[in-house]
Design a protein around this motif. Structure first.
Motif, PDB file in Angstrom:
ATOM      1  N   VAL A  17     -16.326 -48.273 -84.862  1.00 48.35           N
ATOM      2  CA  VAL A  17     -16.128 -46.902 -85.335  1.00 48.35           C
ATOM      3  C   VAL A  17     -16.988 -46.639 -86.561  1.00 48.35           C
ATOM      4  O   VAL A  17     -17.680 -45.616 -86.660  1.00 48.35           O
ATOM      5  CB  VAL A  17     -14.639 -46.645 -85.653  1.00 48.35           C
ATOM      6  N   PHE A  18     -16.966 -47.572 -87.510  1.00 45.62           N
ATOM      7  CA  PHE A  18     -17.797 -47.422 -88.696  1.00 45.62           C
ATOM      8  C   PHE A  18     -19.281 -47.538 -88.344  1.00 45.62           C
ATOM      9  O   PHE A  18     -20.127 -46.911 -88.993  1.00 45.62           O
ATOM     10  CB  PHE A  18     -17.431 -48.467 -89.749  1.00 45.62           C
TER      11      PHE A  18
ATOM     12  N   LYS B   8      -7.075 -48.454 -85.590  1.00 41.83           N
ATOM     13  CA  LYS B   8      -7.753 -47.156 -85.626  1.00 41.83           C
ATOM     14  C   LYS B   8      -9.269 -47.326 -85.663  1.00 41.83           C
ATOM     15  O   LYS B   8     -10.000 -46.606 -84.966  1.00 41.83           O
ATOM     16  CB  LYS B   8      -7.273 -46.378 -86.853  1.00 41.83           C
ATOM     17  N   TYR B   9      -9.737 -48.283 -86.467  1.00 42.50           N
ATOM     18  CA  TYR B   9     -11.175 -48.492 -86.627  1.00 42.50           C
ATOM     19  C   TYR B   9     -11.722 -49.595 -85.712  1.00 42.50           C
ATOM     20  O   TYR B   9     -12.869 -50.004 -85.858  1.00 42.50           O
ATOM     21  CB  TYR B   9     -11.494 -48.811 -88.091  1.00 42.50           C
ATOM     22  N   GLU B  10     -10.868 -50.071 -84.798  1.00 40.05           N
ATOM     23  CA  GLU B  10     -11.259 -51.082 -83.801  1.00 40.05           C
ATOM     24  C   GLU B  10     -11.783 -52.361 -84.459  1.00 40.05           C
ATOM     25  O   GLU B  10     -12.754 -52.967 -84.002  1.00 40.05           O
ATOM     26  CB  GLU B  10     -12.296 -50.502 -82.837  1.00 40.05           C
TER      27      GLU B  10
ATOM     28  N   LEU C  63     -11.769 -41.000 -96.283  1.00 35.78           N
ATOM     29  CA  LEU C  63     -10.889 -41.526 -95.246  1.00 35.78           C
ATOM     30  C   LEU C  63      -9.445 -41.130 -95.547  1.00 35.78           C
ATOM     31  O   LEU C  63      -9.114 -40.757 -96.674  1.00 35.78           O
ATOM     32  CB  LEU C  63     -11.011 -43.052 -95.162  1.00 35.78           C
TER      33      LEU C  63
ATOM     34  N   SER D 123     -16.628 -53.033 -87.565  1.00 40.76           N
ATOM     35  CA  SER D 123     -15.976 -51.947 -86.836  1.00 40.76           C
ATOM     36  C   SER D 123     -16.966 -51.101 -86.040  1.00 40.76           C
ATOM     37  O   SER D 123     -17.890 -50.524 -86.628  1.00 40.76           O
ATOM     38  CB  SER D 123     -15.227 -51.048 -87.830  1.00 40.76           C
TER      39      SER D 123
ATOM     40  N   CYS E   2      -6.600 -51.144 -88.822  1.00 42.99           N
ATOM     41  CA  CYS E   2      -7.524 -51.994 -88.065  1.00 42.99           C
ATOM     42  C   CYS E   2      -7.633 -51.512 -86.623  1.00 42.99           C
ATOM     43  O   CYS E   2      -8.724 -51.501 -86.036  1.00 42.99           O
ATOM     44  CB  CYS E   2      -7.047 -53.445 -88.082  1.00 42.99           C
TER      45      CYS E   2
END
Length: 211
Positions: A99-100, A160-162, A123, A97, A158
């Motif tokens: 984002v992560f 949301k976090y791409e 989260l 991800s 998924c």
């Protein structure tokens, strides 16, 4: 489907004959909202109907909370909305991800909670959802959700976090029959959820099932 319920609901040869009259009334109410374009109201009616039927069931299955991940050499903890800690690797999250990748690379604030020397990040997702999500990042038994509605929420996470690859994998599993699919009146509520979450393929599929 609506015509089927209307015309055949009381024929004993059809399983629809055993649908409670209140459930049928709620179906028509939800259908009216769908026609008006009020998908959130339709989903609300169907959710209340499902809760009522579940409460009336004589035998209900309970799902134990998932065991928190505790992978060897973990260097990061993500905490679910219901306070379950998952010990994971920053590198695994970052690979899956973007984002992560940004999140784990940021300096931890001075007031960041630390457990056993590992930073903790909370989260908004539940432990059940995170358990499913993380199981798809490690070589462990995959924890696919046990309902299509939960699959939609997993796909939304998924998105949301791409996590594009994970999202594609989940959709492939659903296509292969690895997850329940909506049937009957469930299609209306799944359409509303998919629409709210911006899940275009699932929204289009649910729309076809309502025809």
């Amino acid at each position: 489907m609506a015509r089927h319920i209307k015309d055949k609901a009381y024929k004993l040869s059809c399983k629809c004959a055993f649908i409670p009259s209140q459930t049928i009334r709620e179906f028509w109410e939800a259908l009216a909202y769908v026609v008006e374009g009020s998908f959130e109201k339709a989903a609300s009616v169907l959710c209340l109907a499902r809760e009522r039927e579940d409460s009336q069931a004589e035998i209900s299955s309970t799902v134990s909370p998932p065991e928190p991940y505790n992978v060897p050499d973990a260097n990061f903890i993500i905490r679910s909305s219901d306070n379950v800690n998952f010990r994971v690797h920053k590198s695994v999250l970052a690979l899956a991800s973007p984002v992560f990748e940004v999140l784990v690379s940021l300096p931890q604030p001075s007031d960041c909670e630390i457990i056993d020397g590992l930073p903790v990040v909370r989260l908004s997702e539940s432990s059940e959802l995170l358990n499913s999500l993380i199981s798809m990042l490690y070589p462990v038994r995959m924890a696919m959700p046990n309902s299509y509605e939960k699959v939609l929420h997993l796909l939304a996470a998924c998105q949301k976090y791409e996590m594009v690859s994970v999202q594609s994998f989940i959709r492939a599993e659903v296509s292969r029959g690895g997850s329940p699919v909506p049937k009957g009146v469930e299609a209306f509520s799944t359409y509303a959820i998919a629409s709210a979450e911006g899940l275009i393929p699932e929204m289009e599929n649910a729309a076809r099932l309502t025809l």
